[in-house]
Design an enzyme around this catalytic site. Structure first.
Site, PDB file in Angstrom:
ATOM      1  N   SER A   1       0.881  -1.181   0.000  1.00  0.00           N
ATOM      2  CA  SER A   1       0.000   0.000   0.000  1.00  0.00           C
ATOM      3  C   SER A   1       0.914   1.225   0.000  1.00  0.00           C
ATOM      4  O   SER A   1       1.977   1.214   0.641  1.00  0.00           O
ATOM      5  CB  SER A   1      -0.938  -0.016   1.201  1.00  0.00           C
TER       6      SER A   1
ATOM      7  N   VAL B   1       5.602  -6.315  -5.634  1.00  0.00           N
ATOM      8  CA  VAL B   1       6.822  -6.582  -6.419  1.00  0.00           C
ATOM      9  C   VAL B   1       6.794  -7.943  -7.116  1.00  0.00           C
ATOM     10  O   VAL B   1       7.594  -8.198  -8.013  1.00  0.00           O
ATOM     11  CB  VAL B   1       8.116  -6.454  -5.576  1.00  0.00           C
TER      12      VAL B   1
ATOM     13  N   ASN C   1      14.451  -4.373  -1.344  1.00  0.00           N
ATOM     14  CA  ASN C   1      14.292  -4.640   0.091  1.00  0.00           C
ATOM     15  C   ASN C   1      13.007  -5.401   0.414  1.00  0.00           C
ATOM     16  O   ASN C   1      12.947  -6.084   1.442  1.00  0.00           O
ATOM     17  CB  ASN C   1      14.316  -3.298   0.847  1.00  0.00           C
TER      18      ASN C   1
ATOM     19  N   TYR D   1      12.344 -19.180   2.619  1.00  0.00           N
ATOM     20  CA  TYR D   1      12.988 -17.881   2.871  1.00  0.00           C
ATOM     21  C   TYR D   1      14.505 -17.988   2.619  1.00  0.00           C
ATOM     22  O   TYR D   1      15.097 -17.142   1.945  1.00  0.00           O
ATOM     23  CB  TYR D   1      12.700 -17.473   4.314  1.00  0.00           C
TER      24      TYR D   1
HETATM   25  P1  NAI Z   1       8.907  -5.631   7.409  1.00  0.00           P
HETATM   26  O1  NAI Z   1       7.961  -6.762   7.366  1.00  0.00           O
HETATM   27  O2  NAI Z   1       8.933  -4.718   8.583  1.00  0.00           O
HETATM   28  O3  NAI Z   1       8.731  -4.710   6.096  1.00  0.00           O
HETATM   29  C1  NAI Z   1       8.632  -5.295   4.838  1.00  0.00           C
HETATM   30  C2  NAI Z   1       8.236  -4.245   3.835  1.00  0.00           C
HETATM   31  O4  NAI Z   1       8.125  -4.926   2.574  1.00  0.00           O
HETATM   32  C3  NAI Z   1       6.897  -3.588   4.112  1.00  0.00           C
HETATM   33  O5  NAI Z   1       6.980  -2.221   3.775  1.00  0.00           O
HETATM   34  C4  NAI Z   1       5.947  -4.302   3.141  1.00  0.00           C
HETATM   35  O6  NAI Z   1       4.898  -3.468   2.677  1.00  0.00           O
HETATM   36  C5  NAI Z   1       6.889  -4.612   1.988  1.00  0.00           C
HETATM   37  N1  NAI Z   1       6.427  -5.732   1.172  1.00  0.00           N
HETATM   38  C6  NAI Z   1       6.191  -6.999   1.569  1.00  0.00           C
HETATM   39  N2  NAI Z   1       5.756  -7.723   0.534  1.00  0.00           N
HETATM   40  C7  NAI Z   1       5.714  -6.891  -0.533  1.00  0.00           C
HETATM   41  C8  NAI Z   1       5.324  -7.035  -1.882  1.00  0.00           C
HETATM   42  N3  NAI Z   1       4.876  -8.200  -2.360  1.00  0.00           N
HETATM   43  N4  NAI Z   1       5.407  -5.962  -2.708  1.00  0.00           N
HETATM   44  C9  NAI Z   1       5.842  -4.775  -2.236  1.00  0.00           C
HETATM   45  N5  NAI Z   1       6.233  -4.567  -0.962  1.00  0.00           N
HETATM   46  C10 NAI Z   1       6.158  -5.619  -0.125  1.00  0.00           C
HETATM   47  O7  NAI Z   1      10.336  -6.280   7.155  1.00  0.00           O
HETATM   48  P2  NAI Z   1      11.809  -5.809   7.515  1.00  0.00           P
HETATM   49  O8  NAI Z   1      12.237  -6.515   8.725  1.00  0.00           O
HETATM   50  O9  NAI Z   1      11.944  -4.346   7.419  1.00  0.00           O
HETATM   51  O10 NAI Z   1      12.595  -6.500   6.295  1.00  0.00           O
HETATM   52  C11 NAI Z   1      13.007  -5.827   5.130  1.00  0.00           C
HETATM   53  C12 NAI Z   1      13.901  -6.762   4.347  1.00  0.00           C
HETATM   54  O11 NAI Z   1      15.009  -7.128   5.146  1.00  0.00           O
HETATM   55  C13 NAI Z   1      13.213  -8.044   3.919  1.00  0.00           C
HETATM   56  O12 NAI Z   1      13.664  -8.408   2.643  1.00  0.00           O
HETATM   57  C14 NAI Z   1      13.711  -9.032   4.953  1.00  0.00           C
HETATM   58  O13 NAI Z   1      13.688 -10.337   4.455  1.00  0.00           O
HETATM   59  C15 NAI Z   1      15.103  -8.531   5.186  1.00  0.00           C
HETATM   60  N6  NAI Z   1      15.687  -8.961   6.450  1.00  0.00           N
HETATM   61  C16 NAI Z   1      15.114  -8.604   7.659  1.00  0.00           C
HETATM   62  C17 NAI Z   1      15.692  -9.035   8.838  1.00  0.00           C
HETATM   63  C18 NAI Z   1      15.137  -8.677  10.168  1.00  0.00           C
HETATM   64  O14 NAI Z   1      15.660  -9.186  11.172  1.00  0.00           O
HETATM   65  N7  NAI Z   1      14.140  -7.823  10.296  1.00  0.00           N
HETATM   66  C19 NAI Z   1      16.895  -9.876   8.828  1.00  0.00           C
HETATM   67  C20 NAI Z   1      17.400 -10.179   7.524  1.00  0.00           C
HETATM   68  C21 NAI Z   1      16.807  -9.724   6.392  1.00  0.00           C
END
Ligand code: NAI
Length: 245
Positions: free
Chosen positions: A38, A61, A87, A152
């Site tokens: 969104s 995405v 991201n 994942y």
């Molecule tokens: P989060 O869940 O807080 O945020 C994810 C964001 O991605 C949100 O803004 C959501 O709207 C967006 N999103 C999800 N699916 C989507 C789609 N199909 N199309 C467009 N946007 C989409 O996650 P976080 O923790 O900020 O993670 C961000 C990235 O970092 C991810 O790729 C996650 O796998 C990676 N990551 C996170 C870690 C953590 O400990 N939080 C550790 C390692 C990697």
């Protein structure tokens, strides 16, 4: 102002790590295209308050056509894209035996195919401009594996191979491609971890705490900056020392 006059497109920008990167980029002079499921309008307003331009778009995405249209609209609005941060990511955990095909496919489609669609769409304007920065947000889970996260882990390991291949393809045209592997960062994604899981995890992290989204954003800023111009095809961990080669 390390990113003055640059335009950055960040996927999954509405919260967590993507939001922290977008704010860091905007504070350092970049105009931002913000993509999430969104439209991240509030973040766009915050960025405009810094005097930067911002475009908030609602895009899944995993939808190749929607990603291509979003990139076209962004280039029409801002004239170019200098920096792409792949991201957007999700998890949908389960042991292999119980993992449904849809669970496998959705995680791969968002985390890995989503990065492919966005990278392919920005490659054309970057090639024309003979320069650009692509940053893929992977994970330590792609390096270590984790029981219950085969989908994942496969998507995040896939991003590392993708990063190296694209770095080789685009390097001669001045485009760098790098990956960041965060460890455990305090966001909505890790908020679901039980206290027991958190305690067990902290025991394995030399720095003894979870990271902040801003810790990842600092590195994403450096990789997008002029100082990183001779770095490509690499993976950098932001994980409190959890993974060491
Ligand atoms: P989060 O869940 O807080 O945020 C994810 C964001 O991605 C949100 O803004 C959501 O709207 C967006 N999103 C999800 N699916 C989507 C789609 N199909 N199309 C467009 N946007 C989409 O996650 P976080 O923790 O900020 O993670 C961000 C990235 O970092 C991810 O790729 C996650 O796998 C990676 N990551 C996170 C870690 C953590 O400990 N939080 C550790 C390692 C990697």
């Amino acid at each position: 102002m390390q990113l003055e006059n640059k335009v950055a497109l960040i996927t999954g920008a509405r919260r967590g790590i993507g939001r922290a990167i977008a704010l860091k980029y905007a504070q350092n002079g970049a105009d931002c295209v913000l993509i999430a499921r969104s439209a991240p309008e509030e973040l766009a307003d915050e960025i405009r308050a810094f005097g930067r331009r911002a475009l908030a778009l609602a895009v899944d995405v995993a939808d190749a056509d929607a990603v291509e249209t979003a990139v076209k609209n962004a280039v029409k609005e801002f004239g170019k894209i200098d920096i792409l941060v792949n991201n957007a990511g999700i998890n949908d955990d389960g042991l292999l035996i119980r993992m449904k095909l849809e669970q496998w496919q959705r995680v791969l489609n968002v985390n890995l195919s989503g990065a492919f669609y966005a990278t392919k769409a920005v490659a054309r304007p970057m090639l024309k401009a003979e320069g650009g920065r692509i940053i893929n947000i992977s994970s330590v889970i792609g390096q270590m594996g984790n029981a219950g996260q085969a989908n994942y882990a496969a998507s995040k390991a896939g991003l590392l191979g993708f990063t190296k291949s694209i770095a080789k393809e685009l390097g001669s045209r001045g485009i760098t491609v790098n990956a960041i592997a965060p460890g455990f960062i305090s966001t909505d994604m890790t908020a679901e971890l039980s206290d027991e899981a958190k305690t067990a995890l902290l025991g394995q992290i030399p720095l003894g705490k979870l990271g902040e989204a801003d810790d990842v954003a600092h590195l994403a800023l450096f990789l997008a900056s002029e100082g990183a111009r001779y770095i490509t095809g690499q993976t950098f961990n932001v994980d409190g020392g959890l993974v060491m080669d």
